[in-house]
Design a protein around this motif. Structure first.
Motif, PDB file in Angstrom:
ATOM      1  N   TYR A  55     -18.569  -4.577  16.518  1.00  0.00           N
ATOM      2  CA  TYR A  55     -17.978  -3.265  16.948  1.00  0.00           C
ATOM      3  C   TYR A  55     -18.548  -2.373  16.114  1.00  0.00           C
ATOM      4  O   TYR A  55     -19.014  -1.112  16.294  1.00  0.00           O
ATOM      5  N   MET A  66     -20.912   9.992  19.749  1.00  0.00           N
ATOM      6  CA  MET A  66     -20.846   8.363  20.378  1.00  0.00           C
ATOM      7  C   MET A  66     -21.355   8.503  21.650  1.00  0.00           C
ATOM      8  O   MET A  66     -20.804   7.588  22.625  1.00  0.00           O
ATOM      9  N   ARG A 252      -6.376   5.812  -2.239  1.00  0.00           N
ATOM     10  CA  ARG A 252      -5.814   6.601  -1.152  1.00  0.00           C
ATOM     11  C   ARG A 252      -4.607   7.241  -1.677  1.00  0.00           C
ATOM     12  O   ARG A 252      -4.197   8.483  -1.325  1.00  0.00           O
ATOM     13  N   PHE A 271     -13.066   6.514   5.524  1.00  0.00           N
ATOM     14  CA  PHE A 271     -11.865   7.036   6.375  1.00  0.00           C
ATOM     15  C   PHE A 271     -11.891   8.455   6.326  1.00  0.00           C
ATOM     16  O   PHE A 271     -11.412   8.969   7.448  1.00  0.00           O
ATOM     17  N   ARG A 272     -12.066   8.969   5.426  1.00  0.00           N
ATOM     18  CA  ARG A 272     -12.278  10.770   5.161  1.00  0.00           C
ATOM     19  C   ARG A 272     -13.292  11.083   6.248  1.00  0.00           C
ATOM     20  O   ARG A 272     -12.917  12.123   7.053  1.00  0.00           O
ATOM     21  N   ILE A 275     -12.272   8.894  10.154  1.00  0.00           N
ATOM     22  CA  ILE A 275     -10.851   9.147  11.050  1.00  0.00           C
ATOM     23  C   ILE A 275     -10.919  10.781  10.966  1.00  0.00           C
ATOM     24  O   ILE A 275     -10.448  11.489  11.750  1.00  0.00           O
ATOM     25  N   GLU A 276     -10.543  11.180   9.481  1.00  0.00           N
ATOM     26  CA  GLU A 276     -10.017  12.531   9.178  1.00  0.00           C
ATOM     27  C   GLU A 276     -11.233  13.588   9.821  1.00  0.00           C
ATOM     28  O   GLU A 276     -10.822  14.656  10.262  1.00  0.00           O
ATOM     29  N   GLY A 277     -12.422  13.236   9.644  1.00  0.00           N
ATOM     30  CA  GLY A 277     -13.524  14.249   9.857  1.00  0.00           C
ATOM     31  C   GLY A 277     -13.906  13.827  11.371  1.00  0.00           C
ATOM     32  O   GLY A 277     -14.964  14.668  11.800  1.00  0.00           O
ATOM     33  N   ARG A 278     -13.425  12.909  12.080  1.00  0.00           N
ATOM     34  CA  ARG A 278     -13.707  12.432  13.303  1.00  0.00           C
ATOM     35  C   ARG A 278     -15.058  12.335  13.811  1.00  0.00           C
ATOM     36  O   ARG A 278     -16.102  12.790  14.535  1.00  0.00           O
ATOM     37  N   ILE A 280     -16.726   8.942  13.509  1.00  0.00           N
ATOM     38  CA  ILE A 280     -16.606   7.608  13.398  1.00  0.00           C
ATOM     39  C   ILE A 280     -18.083   6.725  13.334  1.00  0.00           C
ATOM     40  O   ILE A 280     -17.879   5.973  12.376  1.00  0.00           O
TER      41      ILE A 280
ATOM     42  N   GLY B  77       0.759   9.482   5.669  1.00  0.00           N
ATOM     43  CA  GLY B  77      -0.450   8.352   5.910  1.00  0.00           C
ATOM     44  C   GLY B  77      -1.377   8.567   7.198  1.00  0.00           C
ATOM     45  O   GLY B  77      -1.857   7.624   7.647  1.00  0.00           O
ATOM     46  N   SER B  78      -1.297   9.576   7.629  1.00  0.00           N
ATOM     47  CA  SER B  78      -2.021   9.894   8.907  1.00  0.00           C
ATOM     48  C   SER B  78      -1.990   9.171   9.942  1.00  0.00           C
ATOM     49  O   SER B  78      -2.803   8.618  10.904  1.00  0.00           O
ATOM     50  N   LEU B  81      -2.442  11.011  13.219  1.00  0.00           N
ATOM     51  CA  LEU B  81      -3.726  11.199  13.544  1.00  0.00           C
ATOM     52  C   LEU B  81      -4.661   9.587  13.977  1.00  0.00           C
ATOM     53  O   LEU B  81      -5.399   9.659  14.891  1.00  0.00           O
ATOM     54  N   LEU B  82      -4.097   8.664  13.184  1.00  0.00           N
ATOM     55  CA  LEU B  82      -4.599   7.370  13.720  1.00  0.00           C
ATOM     56  C   LEU B  82      -4.390   6.842  14.998  1.00  0.00           C
ATOM     57  O   LEU B  82      -5.091   6.445  15.905  1.00  0.00           O
ATOM     58  N   THR B  85      -6.541   8.774  17.511  1.00  0.00           N
ATOM     59  CA  THR B  85      -7.834   8.057  17.380  1.00  0.00           C
ATOM     60  C   THR B  85      -7.955   6.711  18.179  1.00  0.00           C
ATOM     61  O   THR B  85      -8.987   6.532  18.932  1.00  0.00           O
ATOM     62  N   ALA B  88      -7.518   7.563  21.883  1.00  0.00           N
ATOM     63  CA  ALA B  88      -9.011   8.065  22.359  1.00  0.00           C
ATOM     64  C   ALA B  88      -9.858   6.861  22.539  1.00  0.00           C
ATOM     65  O   ALA B  88     -10.669   6.859  23.635  1.00  0.00           O
ATOM     66  N   GLU B  89      -9.963   5.970  21.541  1.00  0.00           N
ATOM     67  CA  GLU B  89     -11.072   4.815  21.775  1.00  0.00           C
ATOM     68  C   GLU B  89     -10.509   4.046  22.804  1.00  0.00           C
ATOM     69  O   GLU B  89     -11.652   3.679  23.643  1.00  0.00           O
ATOM     70  N   ALA B 107     -11.479  18.074  18.680  1.00  0.00           N
ATOM     71  CA  ALA B 107     -11.875  16.952  18.390  1.00  0.00           C
ATOM     72  C   ALA B 107     -11.820  15.953  19.281  1.00  0.00           C
ATOM     73  O   ALA B 107     -12.926  15.299  19.745  1.00  0.00           O
ATOM     74  N   PHE B 108     -10.973  15.996  20.311  1.00  0.00           N
ATOM     75  CA  PHE B 108     -10.983  15.506  21.572  1.00  0.00           C
ATOM     76  C   PHE B 108     -11.119  15.913  22.779  1.00  0.00           C
ATOM     77  O   PHE B 108     -10.436  15.682  24.004  1.00  0.00           O
ATOM     78  N   LEU B 111     -11.750  14.676  26.106  1.00  0.00           N
ATOM     79  CA  LEU B 111     -10.676  13.592  26.741  1.00  0.00           C
ATOM     80  C   LEU B 111      -9.453  13.953  27.203  1.00  0.00           C
ATOM     81  O   LEU B 111      -8.395  13.258  27.457  1.00  0.00           O
ATOM     82  N   GLN B 409     -13.874  22.117  11.067  1.00  0.00           N
ATOM     83  CA  GLN B 409     -13.277  20.698  11.067  1.00  0.00           C
ATOM     84  C   GLN B 409     -13.749  19.776   9.877  1.00  0.00           C
ATOM     85  O   GLN B 409     -12.624  19.571   9.062  1.00  0.00           O
ATOM     86  N   THR B 413     -11.549  19.299   6.506  1.00  0.00           N
ATOM     87  CA  THR B 413     -10.929  17.878   6.271  1.00  0.00           C
ATOM     88  C   THR B 413     -11.804  17.606   4.732  1.00  0.00           C
ATOM     89  O   THR B 413     -11.178  16.686   4.055  1.00  0.00           O
TER      90      THR B 413
END
Lengths: 312, 447
Positions: A55, A66, A252, A271-272, A275-278, A280, B77-78, B81-82, B85, B88-89, B107-108, B111, B409, B413
């Motif tokens: 994946y 995406m 981290r 990760f930065r 995830i944080e910067g969207r 993927i 620990g985000s 946000l996790l 995400t 959304a996936e 960002a989303f 959706l 963004q 970030t």
């Protein structure tokens, strides 16, 4: 053939009987039983490792939103970024330095532990394993407090001797030193226990023969101990290199990649970015870039292990 | 074994009777008659604040006959946000989810369920929202999320009254008197710099982080905007090599020399600890540090005063971090979700939430910045009076704006602003620093 002669009624019945017999035989085979018993683990690995890996490859081939296939576009983009090459350099520096020190400290401590009488050795072994047994996220938090800007226990102690406080995590050099230090502290016991096991398997007769030949302490290490431990050293190094390269939690928690990205590793930067910067797909591409580097290292290390195995 | 057979006639009779009974039966509304709703809210750090949100949700659920489940998700620990995400996936999860950061609605965006139908009446009732909330919460005139009172904050100065008087000769209480408009015409970035120098000399430096977490980035954003410094403008053009950016970097270089040596490693907890430990004369933070000091170091809390930001050449900008509540477009109960968000956005609900947070949470609406809770907080009495900017003297801003949100963004970030400041302050040449930032921003523009 005998079955057919006895049961003249139907060929289908014979087929069913032979199929049942084959199943019985198959179930009696050790390899079948072994396969069935490992099947849950295989399924687990397929679901949690193989599927996510494929994946991730799929994600790495998509554009930022995406919605479109871009092939190697993300990698081409990364190769043009200075920060990416800085992360590659830092990951190599971090992993190689940490593994060398872990191996060195593990080797020395294993020798000390090996020379302790067996009754006391168990206690020492247990104590020396403590850093490796504590979940790294927890122990790293304790290290973070030791390095804390306002309440650093290290700086407090240094202050007692009139030494100015050190920006443990605020200066690039010190921050790199700190993350490597914590990784060495966490990983050295693993090397120690592996080397200790290897040391115990070296026959005493070899040392006796070396002593008769007049070998000194260093020559015994160089000509007896190290050659006998070569395979375990190679495999331990490879394993540790993979784990250290992919490290996430220590960096981290301690620095989050800072200051100015100078402690980022592949995983933390992925990760930065991802995830944080969207972004993927770009994050997946960064994390996948570890694979070829580790594959090359694995090839050379395992090739030597196989060669030595064949020579033996 | 005998088996009783059902004749065709008996089957038809039984079916008709059952149908008639079902149709004529009285409609009984049960607790979950209007369906189910799952909500993921930010786990508030103030003890008891979550309980008030739960109470408000339960009151609404009892009235509307909706079965609700609430999860409080930490942003440590985000995690939040996790969660966002992952949902959304997976296109599955909570119906309502609090944003794990200010950029999540954008960002989303694809959706999220549009909120125009409820935001119109809410704004009409509560007053207009500020420009930053619109910038973050709207896309092409469409509301992507509802501004959340829970968690929204201004990170203005929290000063030590005694130390500012002693070392910088500034009476922050006189400058921002409780119950009255500010007398802060002289409170400029130059005064701020002089005060930072004086307090540094006195051994109590200002605690302003230059790390990569929101407190550091938000502060840098407000100071850059005070100089009119933008890395990328609203059209998406690179504007890094400008005099305004150069001025902001020069200013930060001077400021960094008066800050503690390890500010590059500070996270969102570091400035709080700096104030509570008694080592600093000022931090830029919502009143969480003061609230913890009230518990752990009351003598320091009694000397804290939260007030407005200093003005720069282009105005007075406050570091602002709004939170949002959004509804996924794959939610199974969108109407109920919107109804609940409307309930949580009522003035009475907002007042209860702000009170439960001890004044930490800030409503985004113009008419709700004068709640009595801010005037009543102590010690000292009125310490939070100017926290919500009751006289609207500041522009509430988010770092990296007005760049198009998807680029902003990335700038936010990746903490490009604080990294630029550090690079320049640590000896990198101005033009090299600007070229580095330009290269970074070019990368952020990829689609």
């Amino acid at each position: 053939m005998v079955d057919v002669a006895v049961r003249q009624g139907s060929v289908r019945g014979v087929r069913r009987a032979s199929a049942g017999t084959r199943l019985r035989y198959a179930l009696r085979r050790k390899s079948t039983v072994a396969f069935l018993m490992t099947l849950p683990l295989i399924v687990l690995i397929a679901v949690l490792v193989i599927y996510p890996a494929f994946y991730a490859i799929h994600l790495a081939t998509l554009n930022k939103s995406m919605t479109r296939f871009v092939g190697f576009g993300n990698f081409q983009f990364l190769f043009k970024r200075d920060t990416f090459w800085m992360v590659v350099e830092q990951s190599c520096l971090f992993a190689i330095t940490a593994v060398i020190f872990k191996a060195l400290i593990g080797f020395i401590v294993a020798h000390f532990a090996h020379n302790i009488p067996s009754k006391k050795q168990r206690k020492w072994r247990g104590m020396l394993l403590v850093p490796w047994v504590i979940p790294p996220a927890m122990s790293t938090l304790a290290w973070l407090w030791l390095f804390d800007p306002s309440y650093s226990a290290f700086n407090y102690t240094l202050g007692l001797f009139g030494i100015a406080p050190i920006p443990w995590l605020g200066d690039a050099g010190w921050a790199r030193f700190s993350v490597i230090l914590v990784n060495v502290w966490y990983g050295a016991p693993f090397f120690m226990i592996m080397y200790l096991a290897a040391l115990k398997s070296v026959p005493d007769q070899l040392y006796e023969a070396a002593a008769i030949d007049g070998a000194n302490w260093w020559q015994r290490i160089w000509y007896v101990t190290l050659p006998m431990m070569r395979n375990i050293i190679a495999i331990t190094t490879l394993f540790s290199l993979i784990v250290t390269f992919a490290n996430f939690d220590i960096v981290r928690i301690l620095t989050a990649g800072g200051p100015v990205d100078q402690t980022h590793l592949f995983a933390t930067w992925a990760f930065r970015v991802g995830i944080e910067g969207r972004d993927i797909p770009l994050g997946a591409s960064v994390s996948l870039f570890m694979a070829p580097i580790l594959a090359i290292a694995a090839y050379f290390i395992l090739r030597d292990v196989t060669k030595r195995g064949n020579e033996a | 074994m005998s088996r009783r057979r059902l004749s065709r006639r008996q089957f038809v009779t039984a079916t008709a009777l059952s149908s008639a009974a079902l149709i004529s039966a009285p409609y009984l509304r049960t607790a979950g008659a209007a369906g189910k709703l799952s909500i993921g809210l930010w786990d508030h750090w103030v003890p008891g604040a979550n309980k008030t949100s739960t109470d408000l949700i339960n009151e609404w659920a009892a009235k509307e006959k909706v079965e609700v489940s609430v999860d409080y998700i930490t942003s440590q620990g985000s995690k939040l946000l996790l969660t966002q995400t992952a949902e959304a996936e997976a296109k599955s999860g909570h119906d309502i989810l609090a944003s794990g950061g200010p950029w999540q609605p954008q960002a989303f965006a694809d959706l999220l369920e549009p909120m125009n139908d409820i935001m119109g009446p809410i704004v009409e009732q509560n007053g207009a929202v500020n420009g930053t909330v619109k910038y973050l919460g709207q896309a092409d005139g469409k509301w992507l999320a509802v501004p959340a009172v829970i968690g929204s904050q201004i990170k203005g100065p929290c000063s030590r009254i005694d130390l500012m008087k002693k070392y910088a000769d500034i009476d922050v209480q006189a400058m921002y008197p409780a119950g009255s408009p500010p007398k802060a015409d002289n409170w400029t970035l130059d005064t701020f710099l002089k005060a930072a120098e004086a307090c540094h000399k006195g051994g109590y430096p200002f605690g302003i982080g230059l790390g990569e977490t929101t407190d550091s980035v938000d502060t840098a954003g407000a100071i850059f905007q005070s100089f009119g410094a933008e890395l990328v403008n609203a059209k998406g053009d690179l504007t890094i090599k400008s005099d305004a950016v150069r001025q902001a970097l020069e200013y930060y270089k001077k400021l960094i020399s008066f800050l503690p040596p390890d500010v590059a490693a500070w996270d969102d907890a570091s400035n709080n600890k700096w104030l509570i430990s008694g080592k600093g004369a000022m931090i830029l933070n919502p009143p969480s540090a003061w609230a913890v000091a009230k518990r752990d170091a009351p003598q320091i809390a009694a000397q804290c005063w939260t007030h407005g930001m200093p003005a720069g050449p282009k105005g007075r900008f406050a570091p602002y971090l709004p939170f949002f509540w959004s509804v996924w477009n794959f939610s199974k109960n969108k109407q109920a979700a919107k109804s609940l968000l409307t309930h949580l956005s009522q003035p009475t609900s907002i007042e209860r939430l702000v009170e439960a947070s001890g004044g930490y949470d800030l409503p985004a609406y113009e008419k709700l910045t004068n709640l009595k809770v801010w005037g009543e907080q102590e010690p000292p009495k009125g310490t939070l009076y100017h926290y919500p900017d009751p006289y609207h003297q500041e522009k509430l801003s988010i770092a990296a704006s007005p760049a198009p949100p998807k680029i902003a963004q990335q700038i936010y970030t990746q903490a490009t602003l604080t990294k630029m400041c550090l690079k320049y302050a640590h000896g990198e040449k101005m033009e090299n620093t600007l070229a580095w930032a330009e290269n970074q921003c070019e990368g952020f523009m990829r689609t």
